[in-house]
Design a protein around this motif. Structure first.
Motif, mmCIF file in Angstrom:
data_model
loop_
_atom_site.group_PDB
_atom_site.id
_atom_site.type_symbol
_atom_site.label_atom_id
_atom_site.label_comp_id
_atom_site.label_asym_id
_atom_site.label_seq_id
_atom_site.Cartn_x
_atom_site.Cartn_y
_atom_site.Cartn_z
ATOM 1 N N VAL A 1 0.850 -1.197 0.000
ATOM 2 C CA VAL A 1 0.000 0.000 0.000
ATOM 3 C C VAL A 1 0.884 1.244 0.000
ATOM 4 C CG1 VAL A 1 -1.855 1.244 1.165
ATOM 5 C CG2 VAL A 1 -1.757 -1.260 1.303
ATOM 6 N N ASP A 2 0.737 2.073 -1.020
ATOM 7 C CA ASP A 2 1.560 3.277 -1.142
ATOM 8 C C ASP A 2 1.233 4.290 -0.045
ATOM 9 O OD1 ASP A 2 2.836 2.336 -3.409
ATOM 10 O OD2 ASP A 2 1.435 3.304 -4.799
ATOM 11 N N GLY A 3 2.292 4.881 0.519
ATOM 12 C CA GLY A 3 2.124 6.029 1.391
ATOM 13 C C GLY A 3 1.616 5.749 2.782
ATOM 14 N N VAL A 4 1.856 4.536 3.310
ATOM 15 C CA VAL A 4 1.436 4.248 4.676
ATOM 16 C C VAL A 4 2.628 3.786 5.511
ATOM 17 C CG1 VAL A 4 -0.889 3.601 3.948
ATOM 18 C CG2 VAL A 4 0.832 1.801 4.328
ATOM 19 N N SER A 5 2.506 3.988 6.817
ATOM 20 C CA SER A 5 3.449 3.434 7.785
ATOM 21 C C SER A 5 2.699 2.474 8.683
ATOM 22 C CB SER A 5 4.072 4.541 8.652
ATOM 23 O OG SER A 5 4.983 5.326 7.924
ATOM 24 N N CYS A 6 3.379 1.423 9.113
ATOM 25 C CA CYS A 6 2.783 0.429 10.015
ATOM 26 C C CYS A 6 3.640 0.353 11.273
ATOM 27 C CB CYS A 6 2.719 -0.934 9.342
ATOM 28 S SG CYS A 6 1.632 -0.979 7.895
ATOM 29 N N THR A 7 3.046 0.734 12.397
ATOM 30 C CA THR A 7 3.763 0.794 13.666
ATOM 31 C C THR A 7 3.227 -0.266 14.608
ATOM 32 O OG1 THR A 7 3.998 3.186 13.376
ATOM 33 C CG2 THR A 7 4.457 2.295 15.568
ATOM 34 N N ARG A 8 4.126 -1.090 15.137
ATOM 35 C CA ARG A 8 3.707 -2.200 16.005
ATOM 36 C C ARG A 8 3.692 -1.796 17.465
ATOM 37 N NH1 ARG A 8 6.907 -7.246 16.162
ATOM 38 N NH2 ARG A 8 5.231 -7.738 17.610
ATOM 39 N N SER A 9 2.730 -2.337 18.196
ATOM 40 C CA SER A 9 2.763 -2.330 19.656
ATOM 41 C C SER A 9 2.616 -3.781 20.098
ATOM 42 C CB SER A 9 1.646 -1.439 20.225
ATOM 43 O OG SER A 9 0.373 -1.867 19.778
ATOM 44 N N ALA A 10 2.199 -4.022 21.315
ATOM 45 C CA ALA A 10 2.184 -5.391 21.820
ATOM 46 C C ALA A 10 1.309 -6.321 20.990
ATOM 47 C CB ALA A 10 1.727 -5.398 23.275
ATOM 48 N N THR A 11 0.073 -5.925 20.711
ATOM 49 C CA THR A 11 -0.842 -6.796 19.960
ATOM 50 C C THR A 11 -1.524 -6.069 18.808
ATOM 51 O OG1 THR A 11 -2.657 -6.316 21.508
ATOM 52 C CG2 THR A 11 -1.310 -8.265 21.961
ATOM 53 N N PHE A 12 -0.996 -4.909 18.436
ATOM 54 C CA PHE A 12 -1.595 -4.139 17.353
ATOM 55 C C PHE A 12 -0.561 -3.750 16.313
ATOM 56 C CE2 PHE A 12 -5.010 -3.523 20.380
ATOM 57 C CZ PHE A 12 -6.146 -3.390 19.583
ATOM 58 N N VAL A 13 -1.038 -3.587 15.086
ATOM 59 C CA VAL A 13 -0.298 -2.898 14.039
ATOM 60 C C VAL A 13 -1.146 -1.684 13.673
ATOM 61 C CG1 VAL A 13 0.535 -2.974 11.664
ATOM 62 C CG2 VAL A 13 0.792 -4.983 13.131
ATOM 63 N N ASP A 14 -0.616 -0.485 13.901
ATOM 64 C CA ASP A 14 -1.354 0.734 13.602
ATOM 65 C C ASP A 14 -0.925 1.272 12.251
ATOM 66 O OD1 ASP A 14 -2.779 0.737 15.993
ATOM 67 O OD2 ASP A 14 -1.197 1.801 17.059
ATOM 68 N N VAL A 15 -1.878 1.388 11.334
ATOM 69 C CA VAL A 15 -1.597 1.881 9.988
ATOM 70 C C VAL A 15 -1.952 3.360 9.925
ATOM 71 C CG1 VAL A 15 -2.009 1.566 7.529
ATOM 72 C CG2 VAL A 15 -2.187 -0.402 9.079
ATOM 73 N N THR A 16 -0.988 4.173 9.493
ATOM 74 C CA THR A 16 -1.175 5.614 9.391
ATOM 75 C C THR A 16 -0.589 6.113 8.080
ATOM 76 O OG1 THR A 16 0.947 6.133 10.424
ATOM 77 C CG2 THR A 16 -0.946 5.865 11.907
ATOM 78 N N VAL A 17 -0.769 7.406 7.820
ATOM 79 C CA VAL A 17 -0.063 8.031 6.708
ATOM 80 C C VAL A 17 1.436 7.884 6.955
ATOM 81 C CG1 VAL A 17 0.395 10.217 5.534
ATOM 82 C CG2 VAL A 17 -1.926 9.660 6.278
ATOM 83 N N ALA A 18 2.195 7.668 5.891
ATOM 84 C CA ALA A 18 3.639 7.445 6.006
ATOM 85 C C ALA A 18 4.306 8.565 6.796
ATOM 86 C CB ALA A 18 4.261 7.332 4.619
ATOM 87 N N GLY A 19 5.210 8.174 7.689
ATOM 88 C CA GLY A 19 5.989 9.140 8.450
ATOM 89 C C GLY A 19 5.392 9.539 9.775
ATOM 90 N N GLU A 20 4.150 9.110 10.040
ATOM 91 C CA GLU A 20 3.520 9.471 11.304
ATOM 92 C C GLU A 20 3.960 8.523 12.416
ATOM 93 O OE1 GLU A 20 1.573 12.284 11.707
ATOM 94 O OE2 GLU A 20 2.398 12.570 9.712
ATOM 95 N N SER A 21 4.155 9.080 13.608
ATOM 96 C CA SER A 21 4.558 8.295 14.773
ATOM 97 C C SER A 21 4.347 9.152 16.012
ATOM 98 C CB SER A 21 6.037 7.890 14.671
ATOM 99 O OG SER A 21 6.869 9.037 14.773
ATOM 100 N N LYS A 22 4.492 8.557 17.160
ATOM 101 C CA LYS A 22 4.417 9.347 18.388
ATOM 102 C C LYS A 22 5.530 10.395 18.408
ATOM 103 C CE LYS A 22 2.354 5.797 21.379
ATOM 104 N NZ LYS A 22 2.439 5.112 22.674
ATOM 105 N N GLY A 23 6.673 10.037 17.872
ATOM 106 C CA GLY A 23 7.786 10.985 17.828
ATOM 107 C C GLY A 23 7.482 12.192 16.964
ATOM 108 N N SER A 24 6.899 11.966 15.791
ATOM 109 C CA SER A 24 6.571 13.096 14.906
ATOM 110 C C SER A 24 5.464 13.954 15.517
ATOM 111 C CB SER A 24 6.151 12.586 13.520
ATOM 112 O OG SER A 24 4.934 11.863 13.584
ATOM 113 N N GLY A 25 4.506 13.308 16.181
ATOM 114 C CA GLY A 25 3.447 14.052 16.851
ATOM 115 C C GLY A 25 3.990 14.918 17.967
ATOM 116 N N LEU A 26 4.952 14.374 18.711
ATOM 117 C CA LEU A 26 5.571 15.127 19.801
ATOM 118 C C LEU A 26 6.369 16.308 19.252
ATOM 119 C CD1 LEU A 26 5.718 14.958 22.884
ATOM 120 C CD2 LEU A 26 7.814 13.617 22.638
ATOM 121 N N ALA A 27 7.031 16.113 18.118
ATOM 122 C CA ALA A 27 7.799 17.203 17.507
ATOM 123 C C ALA A 27 6.882 18.332 17.040
ATOM 124 C CB ALA A 27 8.605 16.664 16.327
ATOM 125 N N LEU A 28 5.746 17.984 16.470
ATOM 126 C CA LEU A 28 4.797 19.004 16.027
ATOM 127 C C LEU A 28 4.167 19.733 17.207
ATOM 128 C CD1 LEU A 28 3.237 17.080 13.062
ATOM 129 C CD2 LEU A 28 4.453 19.234 12.919
#
Length: 267
Positions: free
Chosen positions: A175-202
């Motif tokens: 899938v073009d343009g998405v990021s997949c971030t893992r936690s304990a039992t989830f895979v969170d699919v977001t727009v590419a480049g999004e993360s808790k780190g990027s949210g904190l920076a913004l």
């Protein structure tokens, strides 16, 4: 002024409850004139649920200044006002849903979060019908209805860790343009480049624009989706027992609890 960003599930919330000591420590942190940021994979609505969980288990509540929700895609203030958000396109939502059905041999529950509501598209694992999950927490709806609603993230519940890792790789390739971030039992699919780190920076940029000077950023978490946040923090810390790469991102620093970390920060 200092800022503490804390993860929720597995860091602050355990077994659907918040510990009294942790809640009291966060009150002390804010009373000292510091900012508290909840950084989570949860949606905007499920952050509010966390506040309710804290109030019911401690009688204190969980007052915060900002929340970085939906794995960094959305930043809200204490009044619930959206300060920033990024959403998946309708085509991306459709592609993710269809790809999950093709590439995964393990059961995967597919959810979609918007700013207003959390939807369930398919739930073979049974998370949305678990007796501990309030009946009105998720709204069942077809893909044709959900795709164009402004989806901030697509949490995929995958109990099998090896299947989760393989699914994340497959989705990012397919899938073009998405990021997949893992936690304990989830895979969170977001727009590419999004993360808790990027949210904190913004959020830091927003605070600077408001003339609020943050002298130090501390962060605490327990899972892989916290790594980007820990890497951005001046004082990162992992919950004891976190995976080794999470501890490494925290520079080897661990804590038995959020309360213990807050006490160390304020000592």
């Amino acid at each position: 002024m200092r800022l503490l960003a804390t993860d929720l599930d597995g860091t602050l919330i355990f077994h659907h409850a918040v510990g009294q000591a942790d809640a009291e420590a966060l009150v002390r942190w804010r009373k000292a004139g510091n900012l508290l940021v909840l950084a989570t994979g949860r949606s905007v609505q499920l952050v509010q649920h966390a506040v309710e969980v804290a109030r019911s288990s401690t009688s204190i509540g969980l007052d915060y200044d900002y929340a970085v929700c939906a794995t960094g895609t959305t930043v809200i203030d204490a009044a619930g006002q959206v300060r920033r958000t990024r959403m998946l396109s309708a085509d991306q939502v459709r592609s993710v849903t269809r790809t999950v059905g093709v590439v995964s041999d393990a059961p995967v529950s597919v959810f979609a979060s918007t700013l207003e509501r959390d939807y369930v598209l398919d739930d073979p694992v049974g998370l949305s019908t678990d007796q501990r999950t309030p009946a009105d927490r998720f709204t069942a709806a077809p893909l044709s209805e959900i795709a164009g609603l402004g989806v901030t993230s697509m949490p995929l519940h995958v109990p099998d860790s090896r299947a989760a890792e393989a699914l994340a790789r497959s989705l990012e390739e397919a899938v073009d343009g998405v990021s997949c971030t893992r936690s304990a039992t989830f895979v969170d699919v977001t727009v590419a480049g999004e993360s808790k780190g990027s949210g904190l920076a913004l959020l830091a940029e927003h605070l600077a624009e408001q003339g609020q000077v943050v002298s130090e950023v501390a962060a605490v978490g327990d899972s892989w989706n916290d790594i980007s946040m820990l890497e951005r923090a001046d004082v990162p810390c992992a919950i004891a027992g976190a995976p080794v790469d999470v501890v490494a991102a925290a520079g080897g620093r661990t804590t038995p609890s959020v309360a213990a970390f807050v006490d160390a920060l304020m000592a």
